[in-house]
Write a protein that holds these residues in place. Structure first.
Motif, PDB file in Angstrom:
ATOM      1  N   ILE A  76     -28.559  -4.883  -8.443  1.00  0.00           N
ATOM      2  CA  ILE A  76     -27.632  -5.475  -9.408  1.00  0.00           C
ATOM      3  C   ILE A  76     -26.376  -5.980  -8.715  1.00  0.00           C
ATOM      4  O   ILE A  76     -25.871  -7.059  -9.009  1.00  0.00           O
ATOM      5  CB  ILE A  76     -27.248  -4.435 -10.484  1.00  0.00           C
ATOM      6  CG1 ILE A  76     -28.463  -4.092 -11.351  1.00  0.00           C
ATOM      7  CG2 ILE A  76     -26.114  -4.958 -11.365  1.00  0.00           C
ATOM      8  CD1 ILE A  76     -28.236  -2.903 -12.250  1.00  0.00           C
ATOM      9  N   ASN A  77     -25.861  -5.187  -7.776  1.00  0.00           N
ATOM     10  CA  ASN A  77     -24.585  -5.480  -7.114  1.00  0.00           C
ATOM     11  C   ASN A  77     -24.823  -5.576  -5.608  1.00  0.00           C
ATOM     12  O   ASN A  77     -24.886  -4.565  -4.907  1.00  0.00           O
ATOM     13  CB  ASN A  77     -23.567  -4.387  -7.437  1.00  0.00           C
ATOM     14  CG  ASN A  77     -22.225  -4.599  -6.737  1.00  0.00           C
ATOM     15  OD1 ASN A  77     -22.004  -5.615  -6.079  1.00  0.00           O
ATOM     16  ND2 ASN A  77     -21.338  -3.639  -6.877  1.00  0.00           N
ATOM     17  N   SER A  78     -24.932  -6.767  -5.093  1.00  0.00           N
ATOM     18  CA  SER A  78     -25.243  -6.979  -3.675  1.00  0.00           C
ATOM     19  C   SER A  78     -24.104  -6.569  -2.754  1.00  0.00           C
ATOM     20  O   SER A  78     -24.290  -6.478  -1.539  1.00  0.00           O
ATOM     21  CB  SER A  78     -25.592  -8.451  -3.428  1.00  0.00           C
ATOM     22  OG  SER A  78     -24.497  -9.291  -3.779  1.00  0.00           O
ATOM     23  N   ALA A  79     -22.917  -6.283  -3.330  1.00  0.00           N
ATOM     24  CA  ALA A  79     -21.793  -5.831  -2.507  1.00  0.00           C
ATOM     25  C   ALA A  79     -21.933  -4.362  -2.114  1.00  0.00           C
ATOM     26  O   ALA A  79     -21.219  -3.885  -1.228  1.00  0.00           O
ATOM     27  CB  ALA A  79     -20.474  -6.047  -3.245  1.00  0.00           C
ATOM     28  N   LEU A  80     -22.836  -3.639  -2.764  1.00  0.00           N
ATOM     29  CA  LEU A  80     -23.026  -2.233  -2.435  1.00  0.00           C
ATOM     30  C   LEU A  80     -23.837  -2.075  -1.158  1.00  0.00           C
ATOM     31  O   LEU A  80     -24.766  -2.836  -0.903  1.00  0.00           O
ATOM     32  CB  LEU A  80     -23.752  -1.519  -3.583  1.00  0.00           C
ATOM     33  CG  LEU A  80     -22.986  -1.312  -4.879  1.00  0.00           C
ATOM     34  CD1 LEU A  80     -23.878  -0.629  -5.915  1.00  0.00           C
ATOM     35  CD2 LEU A  80     -21.730  -0.482  -4.647  1.00  0.00           C
ATOM     36  N   THR A  81     -23.494  -1.094  -0.376  1.00  0.00           N
ATOM     37  CA  THR A  81     -24.260  -0.740   0.813  1.00  0.00           C
ATOM     38  C   THR A  81     -24.853   0.654   0.633  1.00  0.00           C
ATOM     39  O   THR A  81     -24.353   1.447  -0.168  1.00  0.00           O
ATOM     40  CB  THR A  81     -23.366  -0.755   2.066  1.00  0.00           C
ATOM     41  OG1 THR A  81     -22.255   0.132   1.862  1.00  0.00           O
ATOM     42  CG2 THR A  81     -22.850  -2.161   2.342  1.00  0.00           C
ATOM     43  N   GLN A  82     -25.910   0.940   1.372  1.00  0.00           N
ATOM     44  CA  GLN A  82     -26.601   2.219   1.234  1.00  0.00           C
ATOM     45  C   GLN A  82     -25.988   3.266   2.156  1.00  0.00           C
ATOM     46  O   GLN A  82     -25.434   2.942   3.220  1.00  0.00           O
ATOM     47  CB  GLN A  82     -28.085   2.033   1.566  1.00  0.00           C
ATOM     48  CG  GLN A  82     -28.963   3.249   1.352  1.00  0.00           C
ATOM     49  CD  GLN A  82     -28.859   3.793  -0.065  1.00  0.00           C
ATOM     50  OE1 GLN A  82     -27.991   4.641  -0.334  1.00  0.00           O
ATOM     51  NE2 GLN A  82     -29.724   3.286  -0.949  1.00  0.00           N
ATOM     52  N   ASN A  83     -26.073   4.528   1.767  1.00  0.00           N
ATOM     53  CA  ASN A  83     -25.655   5.617   2.631  1.00  0.00           C
ATOM     54  C   ASN A  83     -26.622   5.775   3.805  1.00  0.00           C
ATOM     55  O   ASN A  83     -27.814   5.476   3.689  1.00  0.00           O
ATOM     56  CB  ASN A  83     -25.598   6.929   1.834  1.00  0.00           C
ATOM     57  CG  ASN A  83     -24.298   7.079   1.084  1.00  0.00           C
ATOM     58  OD1 ASN A  83     -23.258   6.628   1.522  1.00  0.00           O
ATOM     59  ND2 ASN A  83     -24.368   7.739  -0.080  1.00  0.00           N
TER      60      ASN A  83
END
Length: 458
Positions: free
Chosen positions: A447-454
């Motif tokens: 949904i939000n491409s600005a998020l990065t994964q841990n």
């Protein structure tokens, strides 16, 4: 153009009937649908604004996939606190510390918590802008809304690390929905700002009955915890001292500590049933294996079989030749006189004990930890403990005091950098150093491409 309550934030999974809002250009104003109200109208009167804020409390106590379920049971099985005895694959991933980024429960936890933040943001915006509310009511409601936002962010930042930090109402819904992750430091700065504002805004007296709405001391209690987690030990001690010195709270005997009239309660989340989410999950018939029980290693860590916490807050049931340690802090699985206790007085003594020990005030730390031990029917800790030994003793007291509650043990192991040592030894096949943070749900990253994964989940 009028602003109408309607959900459009983070595509959260739970739909609120209290705080929903959007705006769009229209050629004709049709007004609000019959089941919704105009945003501006919600904050015109004391009664309507109060209804909005009371909705924040009810939202956080939903039994199915609500914050109580998420923050307690998933966190509990992630540590050495709760033992999961059923076969749900989603829970098994948490219990094994091998959570998939597509885990549906993880996505629900994220969405539910951000839904509470969204609703709090809307309340803060509407209350702040209102010119018609009674000043004292306006201050009360604003303080409560800021507390609830801080409460939600506290758990998000401890479960996920860096997280998005939306602070605007739904006029900025699309902007909010594409925010990147803010640093843990920035999130904590906002938490402290909100709690400091709430502390100023709220009275010491409780509004309503059963301590179901937060007061100034509830804010101080959460602020003391926040400062402890931030290793700001002087402020943690100071905030805990405000609560302890208030003379409002006491430590009743363990057998009555969790009834809804207990004087240990600083804040509890009410319900209409008279029994708690905790009790209904932990209590089963004598021949039925509970889905969640106290982990064997935690039960075996009680230093004395006469510890009143063990005798009053646990029950041993043997089924199929195996012993299960049921949790009986709450006594009821059906209607009665129990709510969901979120903040209780014993924590303030243990916060102050730890803060004092970290500042090398070992005699002060002993006084505080002994208050909790005395209530449990135990003698005080040795006056000869070193600083390291005192901190170890406090960790143990927290372990046997808060088991089965709000994921305390999971968060304690992480904030003290003990998770690798404790959980690595307990779950050597599945524990990784990156397991200390839960994955950012893949559905949210889509949904939000600005998020990065841990780390550890890509």
């Amino acid at each position: 153009m009028k602003k109408i309550y309607k959900n459009i934030f983070y595509k959260a999974l739970i739909i609120s009937t209290v705080l929903t809002v959007s705006s769009c250009k229209k050629f004709v104003e049709l007004g609000a649908p019959p089941t919704q109200i105009l945003f501006e109208d919600a904050f015109k009167t004391d009664a309507s604004a109060q209804s909005v804020v009371l909705g924040l409390y009810s939202f956080s106590s939903q039994a199915a996939n609500g914050l109580l379920t998420s923050l307690n049971f998933y966190s509990g099985v992630s540590s050495d606190d709760l033992q999961y005895n059923s076969s749900d694959a989603l829970y098994q991933e948490f219990a094994n510390n091998s959570i998939s980024s597509t885990n549906g429960a993880a996505n629900t936890i994220w969405g539910t918590t951000y839904q509470l933040i969204k609703n709090a943001n809307n309340a803060i915006s509407g209350i702040t802008a209102s010119a018609s509310l009674t000043p004292s009511v306006k201050s009360q409601l604003l303080g409560e809304a800021k507390f609830m936002r801080a409460f939600a962010y506290f758990y998000l930042v401890n479960l996920y690390g860096d997280v998005p930090l939306p602070l605007k109402d739904d006029y900025s819904a699309f902007e909010n929905a594409v925010l990147p992750r803010s640093s843990t430091a920035d999130v904590y700065t906002q938490i402290i700002r909100d709690l400091t504002d709430a502390q100023t805004a709220l009275p010491t007296a409780y509004v309503g009955t059963f301590r179901g709405r937060v007061n100034k001391y509830a804010v101080s209690a959460l602020l003391a915890r926040v400062y402890l987690y931030q290793k700001d030990y002087a402020n943690a001690e100071a905030q805990a001292t405000q609560v302890i010195g208030s003379a409002v709270y006491t430590l009743p005997s363990p057998d009555v500590a969790f009834v809804n009239t207990s004087n240990e309660i600083i804040w509890q989340i009410g319900n209409t049933t008279g029994f708690s989410v905790f009790g209904s999950a932990y209590i089963t018939a004598a021949t039925v294996i509970p889905a969640f029980s106290l982990a064997d290693v935690t039960y075996q860590s009680f230093e004395s079989p006469t510890d009143l916490r063990r005798t009053n807050w646990t029950v041993t049931k043997t089924i199929g030749g195996k012993a299960y340690y049921g949790i009986t802090k709450y006594k009821l699985a059906t209607a009665g006189n129990e709510y969901n206790i979120a903040l209780r007085f014993a924590e303030q003594y243990l916060i102050r004990a730890e803060a004092r020990a970290q500042q090398n005030n070992l005699s002060g730390a002993k006084t505080d930890v002994d208050m909790v031990r005395s209530r449990a029917g135990l003698v005080g800790v040795s006056a000869l403990l070193t600083q390291t030994q005192m901190l170890t003793a406090i960790e143990q007291e927290r372990k046997v005091e808060f088991f089965g509650e709000w994921g305390h043990r999971w968060l304690d192991l992480k904030r003290t950098n003990r998770a690798n040592a404790v959980l690595g030894a307990l779950k050597p096949a599945t524990w990784k150093t990156t397991s200390a943070l839960w994955p950012i749900p893949q559905a949210q990253i889509i949904i939000n491409s600005a998020l990065t994964q841990n780390p550890g989940y890509n």
